[in-house]
Design a protein around this motif. Sequence first.
Motif, PDB file in Angstrom:
ATOM      1  N   ARG A  82       1.113  -1.216  -0.199  1.00 28.45           N
ATOM      2  CA  ARG A  82       0.022   0.526  -0.022  1.00 28.45           C
ATOM      3  C   ARG A  82       0.759   0.934  -0.059  1.00 28.45           C
ATOM      4  NH1 ARG A  82      -1.995   1.541   6.131  1.00 28.45           N
ATOM      5  NH2 ARG A  82      -0.622  -0.029   6.929  1.00 28.45           N
ATOM      6  N   SER A  83      -0.055   2.160  -0.700  1.00 27.56           N
ATOM      7  CA  SER A  83       0.743   3.872  -0.264  1.00 27.56           C
ATOM      8  C   SER A  83       0.377   4.757   0.610  1.00 27.56           C
ATOM      9  CB  SER A  83       1.333   4.365  -1.866  1.00 27.56           C
ATOM     10  OG  SER A  83       1.887   3.200  -2.386  1.00 27.56           O
ATOM     11  N   GLN A  85       0.472   9.080   2.876  1.00 28.02           N
ATOM     12  CA  GLN A  85       1.464  10.077   3.032  1.00 28.02           C
ATOM     13  C   GLN A  85       1.563  10.169   4.775  1.00 28.02           C
ATOM     14  OE1 GLN A  85      -0.047  13.446   1.164  1.00 28.02           O
ATOM     15  NE2 GLN A  85      -0.679  12.563  -0.711  1.00 28.02           N
ATOM     16  N   VAL A  90       5.658  10.047   1.547  1.00 23.62           N
ATOM     17  CA  VAL A  90       5.239   8.934   1.649  1.00 23.62           C
ATOM     18  C   VAL A  90       5.778   7.785   1.999  1.00 23.62           C
ATOM     19  CG1 VAL A  90       4.584   7.494  -0.589  1.00 23.62           C
ATOM     20  CG2 VAL A  90       4.163  10.001  -0.822  1.00 23.62           C
ATOM     21  N   VAL A  92       5.724   3.305   1.827  1.00 23.26           N
ATOM     22  CA  VAL A  92       5.456   2.510   0.739  1.00 23.26           C
ATOM     23  C   VAL A  92       5.515   1.209   1.158  1.00 23.26           C
ATOM     24  CG1 VAL A  92       5.476   1.867  -2.033  1.00 23.26           C
ATOM     25  CG2 VAL A  92       5.469   4.091  -0.934  1.00 23.26           C
ATOM     26  N   TRP A 114      10.287   4.621   3.351  1.00 20.67           N
ATOM     27  CA  TRP A 114       9.487   6.302   3.099  1.00 20.67           C
ATOM     28  C   TRP A 114      10.765   7.271   2.744  1.00 20.67           C
ATOM     29  CZ3 TRP A 114      11.823  11.147   5.016  1.00 20.67           C
ATOM     30  CH2 TRP A 114      10.587  11.646   4.951  1.00 20.67           C
ATOM     31  N   ALA A 212      -1.714  -0.768  -5.106  1.00 24.95           N
ATOM     32  CA  ALA A 212      -0.658   0.367  -3.702  1.00 24.95           C
ATOM     33  C   ALA A 212       0.477   1.529  -5.217  1.00 24.95           C
ATOM     34  CB  ALA A 212       0.478  -0.370  -3.736  1.00 24.95           C
ATOM     35  N   LEU A 216      -0.083   5.469  -5.935  1.00 24.34           N
ATOM     36  CA  LEU A 216       1.026   6.413  -5.982  1.00 24.34           C
ATOM     37  C   LEU A 216       1.221   7.168  -6.546  1.00 24.34           C
ATOM     38  CD1 LEU A 216       4.446   6.575  -4.032  1.00 24.34           C
ATOM     39  CD2 LEU A 216       4.728   4.913  -5.763  1.00 24.34           C
TER      40      LEU A 216
END
Length: 331
Positions: A82-83, A85, A90, A92, A114, A212, A216
């Motif tokens: 997943r992604s 903030q 961010v 990921v 990150w 994901a 992003l």
Amino acid sequence: MQAQNHMNDSAPLTSKLWSVHVDDNGVTANDQLTDIIKQTPEQGFNWVHLQADTADAWDTMKHLGFNDETCDSMCALETRPRSIQINEGVLVYLRGINLNPDADPEDMVSLRIWFNEHTVISARRKNRKLLSVQDARLQLEAGGGPTSSSQFLLELIEKIAIRISEVVDSLDDELTTFEAEGGMDSTARYQLSLIRRKAAAVRRYLAPQRDALDTLYRMTKFFDQQQAFQLRDITDRVTRYVEDLDLAKERAMVLQDELRNRIAEQQGMRMYVLSLVTAIFLPLSFLTGIFGMNVAGLPGTEEPQAFTYLAIGMIIVAIVMLFAMLWKKWL
């Protein structure tokens, strides 16, 4: 949550695998890790790679400048692609092909990343190395890597996608070979089951990884137009890999059904032949049973040629039965 320890720059960080600064001049070691996520170098970016399951991993990430929520996320035992903030950057979660010794490729390795404009912090677990990360480091050390954090992330995702494509292509080649050979033994049936399990295992993480990457892609402030196009291209490729895995599972299921039908057809044919043989020999068995009875008055007991006559009669009966089956098109 682990207890926090106040660390300083001289404290040994057993969780740190390497920490480098990358710019146009190449790769240099960077030991200034305190609040590294807030540093703004004049050019290039900082990359810190960590082992997330050491005793001091949580404290190390706190030392880098992460808040508690991000530290927990980077040290999580189980992750799903997943992604999000978080911590003004961010986070990921990705999965890559497991090419470690004595490991199954479909047992995909978790990679936590990150990043912000000037920093990339990645983390993995012990004995779960990802060759794509090693390739990215070698590329940087060779002087051919990107000098921005966002481009570096895209290059790393690209390398992960390439290794995934190799596994997907390998499954397709196995199915194509099986279709060409058409084996029907127990080994072939086991091979088909193994292919289905591999496809299902890879797809388990590849489908959410596609989502994901799509999430992003929507975070436009972290990528320029060309990088966004590159990320969309990677996302489309991952989508195609998911579709290829779905197709591989369906092909394996169709081949298994065909294999069962062919085995059932063979068994039915064998039973059919046995039934015909039984039908031919049934009247012969009846005759041998009648003339084999040890009772008085049995015809032919005093005739020297009785056995010859009986044998000829049985042959005639067998021939008649055979021609009758041919006439009925049972054979």
